[in-house]
Write a protein that holds these residues in place. Structure first.
Motif, mmCIF file in Angstrom:
data_model
loop_
_atom_site.group_PDB
_atom_site.id
_atom_site.type_symbol
_atom_site.label_atom_id
_atom_site.label_comp_id
_atom_site.label_asym_id
_atom_site.label_seq_id
_atom_site.Cartn_x
_atom_site.Cartn_y
_atom_site.Cartn_z
ATOM 1 N N ALA A 56 41.655 45.829 51.866
ATOM 2 C CA ALA A 56 40.356 45.759 51.955
ATOM 3 C C ALA A 56 39.898 45.004 51.405
ATOM 4 C CB ALA A 56 39.374 46.954 52.654
ATOM 5 N N LEU A 57 40.054 45.903 49.968
ATOM 6 C CA LEU A 57 39.337 46.603 48.958
ATOM 7 C C LEU A 57 39.616 44.863 48.300
ATOM 8 C CD1 LEU A 57 39.493 49.761 47.219
ATOM 9 C CD2 LEU A 57 37.445 47.913 47.598
ATOM 10 N N HIS B 164 39.596 41.860 49.437
ATOM 11 C CA HIS B 164 38.771 40.397 49.981
ATOM 12 C C HIS B 164 38.023 41.069 50.170
ATOM 13 C CE1 HIS B 164 41.329 38.690 53.578
ATOM 14 N NE2 HIS B 164 42.458 40.408 54.172
ATOM 15 N N ARG B 165 37.259 42.127 49.742
ATOM 16 C CA ARG B 165 35.524 42.153 49.155
ATOM 17 C C ARG B 165 35.751 41.599 47.550
ATOM 18 N NH1 ARG B 165 34.400 48.768 49.763
ATOM 19 N NH2 ARG B 165 31.991 48.003 48.427
ATOM 20 N N PHE B 166 36.840 41.449 46.845
ATOM 21 C CA PHE B 166 36.643 41.110 45.368
ATOM 22 C C PHE B 166 36.668 40.073 44.992
ATOM 23 C CE2 PHE B 166 39.242 39.099 42.614
ATOM 24 C CZ PHE B 166 38.453 39.143 40.848
ATOM 25 N N LEU C 132 35.408 37.577 47.785
ATOM 26 C CA LEU C 132 33.684 37.181 47.848
ATOM 27 C C LEU C 132 33.140 37.262 47.178
ATOM 28 C CD1 LEU C 132 33.441 38.769 51.454
ATOM 29 C CD2 LEU C 132 33.644 36.772 51.180
ATOM 30 N N ALA C 133 33.230 38.539 46.014
ATOM 31 C CA ALA C 133 32.645 38.614 44.958
ATOM 32 C C ALA C 133 32.552 38.026 44.145
ATOM 33 C CB ALA C 133 32.436 40.445 44.653
ATOM 34 N N ARG C 134 33.943 37.815 43.346
ATOM 35 C CA ARG C 134 33.663 36.547 42.047
ATOM 36 C C ARG C 134 33.738 35.305 42.449
ATOM 37 N NH1 ARG C 134 40.594 33.994 41.911
ATOM 38 N NH2 ARG C 134 40.365 33.057 43.673
ATOM 39 N N LEU D 210 32.231 46.622 44.591
ATOM 40 C CA LEU D 210 33.268 47.269 45.201
ATOM 41 C C LEU D 210 33.202 48.459 45.609
ATOM 42 C CD1 LEU D 210 36.285 44.748 43.663
ATOM 43 C CD2 LEU D 210 34.078 44.156 45.308
#
Length: 300
Positions: free
Chosen positions: A189-190, A192-194, A196-198, A218
């Protein structure tokens, strides 16, 4: 950090062209390498590369000095690596970067994190979107002994007891304490969040630490570092190590990380079903039978 290109970390399907020929990196989950696969890699290197295997500080194996034609490898080499089991998902080849405390589950440590590493790899390979991670994106799992606590990482965890670990987010942030069977999904899950943020394109971040405030977003909601993660281990000595189950492991030096055919023959003669490549570019030969009480110990 501002990036102006995608990473160029090598793999079988994306070799690096060096002065002595092509170089490929083979990803090992937690450094685990079955002895039958080790024997197969030696045969592949003898036929297609310089004859040696090169251990890396991320507990992987490289082949060097490979003949190529304009950067393209002999398809027989790629087929041989795939047949060895080290290319289970071509799309995810470059992103299967997972380090684990090398003695986890065998000697010392608070928890066996090898199942977590395998579960994360299974989830990673089942998710097409995660193939977009950088080839340098690294997950580090310290089993609570502190041998990997100082390693740079993107995501990871440190075991705090036999069934729980605290999540790590980049080099500077800590997540929640989760049960071991929840750890692999939490890391996915983290990841995936990375993504989206990168950002996107060649300027996209490779690492969590390259995000604004070193990935603080994150880590929300923020968690304090658990006191039980303040641990550190002395360098692992070479020689025989007692396992928790009464058997032994041997930590074998590999000078310069270069596993030559002669040294590999010694390894294969001593090893059981697998060896473990360490982040110190050495080998652990685990699960060796205990010595009889009247026997002389083998020289390390």
């Amino acid at each position: 950090m501002s990036r102006d290109r995608a990473d160029r970390c090598p793999g079988v399907l994306r070799p690096w062209i060096a002065d002595d020929g092509a170089l490929v990196r083979l990803r090992l989950i937690g450094g685990t390498l079955p002895t039958r696969t080790l024997a197969g890699l030696l045969a592949i290197s003898a036929e297609h590369a310089d004859g040696d295997l090169w251990l890396t500080s991320r507990a992987n194996v490289q082949l060097r000095g490979i003949a190529h034609e304009n950067g393209c490898l002999d398809p027989r080499l790629v087929d041989a690596v795939a047949a060895s089991g080290l290319l289970p998902s071509p799309a995810h080849e470059l992103v299967r970067n997972v380090m684990v405390s090398p003695l986890s589950g065998r000697s010392g440590g608070r928890a066996d994190l090898r199942p977590v590493a395998r579960a994360y790899d299974d989830l990673l390979r089942a998710d097409d979107r995660l193939a977009a991670l950088s080839a340098r994106f690294l997950v580090v799992l310290d089993d609570g002994r502190g041998d990997l606590i100082d390693r740079s990482l993107d995501l990871g965890a440190v075991a705090v007891d036999a069934t729980h670990a605290q999540v790590r987010i980049g080099s500077h942030h800590w997540g929640e304490v989760v049960a071991a069977d929840e750890l692999a999904p939490a890391l996915v899950a983290l990841a995936h969040r990375f993504l989206l943020a990168r950002g996107a394109g060649e300027s996209a971040a490779w690492h969590v630490d390259e995000l604004p405030d070193q990935g603080s977003a994150l880590a929300q909601p923020h968690h304090a570092r658990d006191l039980r993660t303040h641990i550190a281990a002395l360098p692992l000595p070479h020689g025989m190590i007692g396992q928790d189950d009464g058997r032994r492991a041997e930590h074998l030096a590999v000078p310069g990380g270069r596993l030559t055919p002669d040294l590999a023959a010694t390894v294969l003669a001593r090893a059981d079903e697998e060896v473990v490549v360490t982040p110190w570019r050495s080998l652990i030969l685990p699960d060796l039978p205990d010595l009889p009480e009247d026997a002389e110990p083998a020289c390390p």
